[in-house]
Design an enzyme around this catalytic site. Structure first.
Site, PDB file in Angstrom:
ATOM      1  N   ARG A 103     -34.731   0.000 -17.644  1.00 15.38           N
ATOM      2  CA  ARG A 103     -33.355   0.084 -18.168  1.00 15.38           C
ATOM      3  C   ARG A 103     -33.036  -1.285 -18.736  1.00 15.38           C
ATOM      4  NH1 ARG A 103     -28.066   2.659 -15.305  1.00 15.38           N
ATOM      5  NH2 ARG A 103     -29.115   4.466 -16.192  1.00 15.38           N
ATOM      6  N   HIS A 130     -30.419   7.267 -24.084  1.00 17.27           N
ATOM      7  CA  HIS A 130     -30.551   7.623 -22.657  1.00 17.27           C
ATOM      8  C   HIS A 130     -31.264   8.992 -22.577  1.00 17.27           C
ATOM      9  CE1 HIS A 130     -29.999   7.486 -18.489  1.00 17.27           C
ATOM     10  NE2 HIS A 130     -28.694   7.591 -18.372  1.00 17.27           N
ATOM     11  N   GLN A 133     -31.337  11.293 -19.305  1.00 14.96           N
ATOM     12  CA  GLN A 133     -30.066  11.990 -19.118  1.00 14.96           C
ATOM     13  C   GLN A 133     -30.025  13.255 -19.977  1.00 14.96           C
ATOM     14  OE1 GLN A 133     -27.349  10.970 -17.032  1.00 14.96           O
ATOM     15  NE2 GLN A 133     -26.806  13.074 -17.475  1.00 14.96           N
ATOM     16  N   ASP A 224     -18.288  10.772 -21.973  1.00 11.29           N
ATOM     17  CA  ASP A 224     -18.890   9.633 -21.257  1.00 11.29           C
ATOM     18  C   ASP A 224     -17.885   8.491 -21.306  1.00 11.29           C
ATOM     19  OD1 ASP A 224     -20.649   7.831 -20.042  1.00 11.29           O
ATOM     20  OD2 ASP A 224     -21.731   7.393 -21.900  1.00 11.29           O
ATOM     21  N   CYS A 263     -22.139  12.325 -17.758  1.00  8.74           N
ATOM     22  CA  CYS A 263     -23.371  11.789 -17.169  1.00  8.74           C
ATOM     23  C   CYS A 263     -23.109  10.982 -15.901  1.00  8.74           C
ATOM     24  CB  CYS A 263     -24.087  10.921 -18.193  1.00  8.74           C
ATOM     25  SG  CYS A 263     -23.069   9.551 -18.769  1.00  8.74           S
ATOM     26  N   ARG A 291     -31.218  15.237 -12.808  1.00  9.58           N
ATOM     27  CA  ARG A 291     -31.947  13.999 -13.132  1.00  9.58           C
ATOM     28  C   ARG A 291     -33.246  13.945 -12.321  1.00  9.58           C
ATOM     29  NH1 ARG A 291     -29.231   9.620 -15.153  1.00  9.58           N
ATOM     30  NH2 ARG A 291     -31.325   8.791 -15.379  1.00  9.58           N
TER      31      ARG A 291
HETATM   32  N1   CP Z   1     -26.060   8.668 -15.502  1.00  7.30           N
HETATM   33  C1   CP Z   1     -26.716   7.555 -15.126  1.00  7.30           C
HETATM   34  O1   CP Z   1     -27.677   7.112 -15.749  1.00  7.30           O
HETATM   35  O2   CP Z   1     -26.242   6.991 -13.975  1.00  7.30           O
HETATM   36  P1   CP Z   1     -26.664   5.540 -13.408  1.00  7.30           P
HETATM   37  O3   CP Z   1     -26.134   4.522 -14.397  1.00  7.30           O
HETATM   38  O4   CP Z   1     -25.986   5.454 -12.073  1.00  7.30           O
HETATM   39  O5   CP Z   1     -28.152   5.470 -13.311  1.00  7.30           O
HETATM   40  N1  NVA Z   2     -22.857   4.977 -21.807  1.00  8.74           N
HETATM   41  C1  NVA Z   2     -22.984   4.554 -20.436  1.00  8.74           C
HETATM   42  C2  NVA Z   2     -23.889   5.493 -19.702  1.00  8.74           C
HETATM   43  C3  NVA Z   2     -24.052   5.189 -18.229  1.00  8.74           C
HETATM   44  C4  NVA Z   2     -25.034   6.096 -17.563  1.00  8.74           C
HETATM   45  C5  NVA Z   2     -23.485   3.129 -20.378  1.00  8.74           C
HETATM   46  O1  NVA Z   2     -24.399   2.783 -21.161  1.00  8.74           O
HETATM   47  O2  NVA Z   2     -22.997   2.346 -19.571  1.00  8.74           O
END
Ligand code: CP
Ligand code: NVA
Length: 307
Positions: A103, A130, A133, A224, A263, A291
């Site tokens: 990430r 993502h 997701q 989101d 999400c 997930r």
């Molecule tokens: N939806 C998602 O990716 O959650 P986290 O940021 O908690 O991993």
């Molecule tokens: N758009 C959000 C998604 C979190 C899972 C972010 O990038 O923070």
């Protein structure tokens, strides 16, 4: 088949369909207490530059449940780009573990890791995309309706989650309308990719500034956060820009049968009201559960089709 899982746009509808089918089997097995040991002796390295609940726990638990193991790496320990180059990190990890999940802020960093690593790299979220997701979301939609028959509205920021959802719909031949304010609509390069994929698959992709137009009569309404990780300093002005895009009781009157998706993590009372998030049309915990299953399917596919 691609070596890595960086974007759903690299995968065909048949390949994503196979991942979905395996994720559905894994969900059934998990719920009946079965734990197929398909990844015994395999190790996943997980690298997080940003916080996480779902991605961290589902990848670590997923590996353990399949008989494998996961190692958590933090930027302050590894120092990609400061202590060591991305190439050296990728080459080291390739000698020790079987797969990397990262990430990162920058999408080009994960592309670089994938380019240099001889093992698969999975995108656990970047500023741009993502994809894991999106696969869990596909599974959640498929539990309710044939995705090709479904209509989806995404309301809010044209961010990483919106990008991957749009690309997923484009690959799978689905219908999606994205409502986002000017200046916050999906990245034009992602729109271009989605249009090219849609021309092949028959998907319908629309983008509007009008949330009412997007949600009218749809089966699924997705939103989101308005402030993604890394944008915290912009939270105040973002709340003002996105206020007309809140998913609330008035908006869902235009799609009374719609299922609601997010999400997570959610900012209750901002992009969606608590009443809807906790209501009986909410799918958010189904998405979170999926997930686990979707990512196990991705891990198996990347690891077992290579050995
Ligand atoms: N939806 C998602 O990716 O959650 P986290 O940021 O908690 O991993
Ligand atoms: N758009 C959000 C998604 C979190 C899972 C972010 O990038 O923070």
């Amino acid at each position: 088949m691609p070596k890595d899982f960086l974007t759903v746009a690299d995968w065909t509808a048949d390949e994503l369909g196979e991942l979905l089918a395996r994720a559905q089997v894994l969900r059934r097995l998990h719920r009946s207490g079965e734990r197929p040991q398909t990844l015994q002796g395999r190790t996943l390295a997980m690298y997080f530059e940003k916080p996480s609940l779902r991605t961290h726990v589902t990848f670590e638990a997923g590996m353990e449940q399949l008989g494998g193991h996961a190692v958590l790496l933090r930027p302050e320990q590894v120092g990609i780009g400061t202590r060591e180059t991305p190439r050296d990190v990728a080459l080291n990890l390739s000698r020790w573990v079987d797969v990397i999940m990262a990430r990162t802020f920058s999408h080009s960093l994960i592309e670089q890791l994938a380019e240099e690593a001889s093992i698969p790299v999975i995108n656990g979220l970047t500023d741009l995309l993502h994809p894991c997701q999106a696969m869990a979301d596909l599974q959640t939609i498929a539990e309710i309706k044939d995705p090709r028959e479904a209509t989806v509205a995404y309301v809010g920021d044209g961010n990483n989650v919106a990008h991957s959802l749009m690309l997923l719909c484009a690959v799978m031949g689905m219908r999606i309308c994205i409502a986002a304010p000017e200046g916050h609509q999906p990245d034009v390069r992602i729109q271009g990719q989605a249009d090219t994929l849609a021309a092949r698959s028959g998907a319908e992709i629309k983008i509007t500034e009008d949330p009412a137009e997007a949600v009218a009569g749809v089966d699924f309404i997705y939103t989101d956060t308005w402030t993604s990780m890394g944008q915290e300093e912009e939270a105040d002005w973002r709340r003002q820009v996105f206020a007309p895009y809140q998913v609330n009781a008035k908006l869902v009157e235009l799609a009374p049968k719609a299922w609601l998706m997010h999400c997570l993590p959610a900012h209750r009372g901002e992009e969606i009201t608590s009443e809807l998030l906790d209501g009986d049309r909410s799918l958010v915990f189904e998405q979170a559960e999926n997930r686990l299953h979707a990512q196990k399917a991705i891990l198996e596919h990347l690891l077992l089709s290579r050995s």
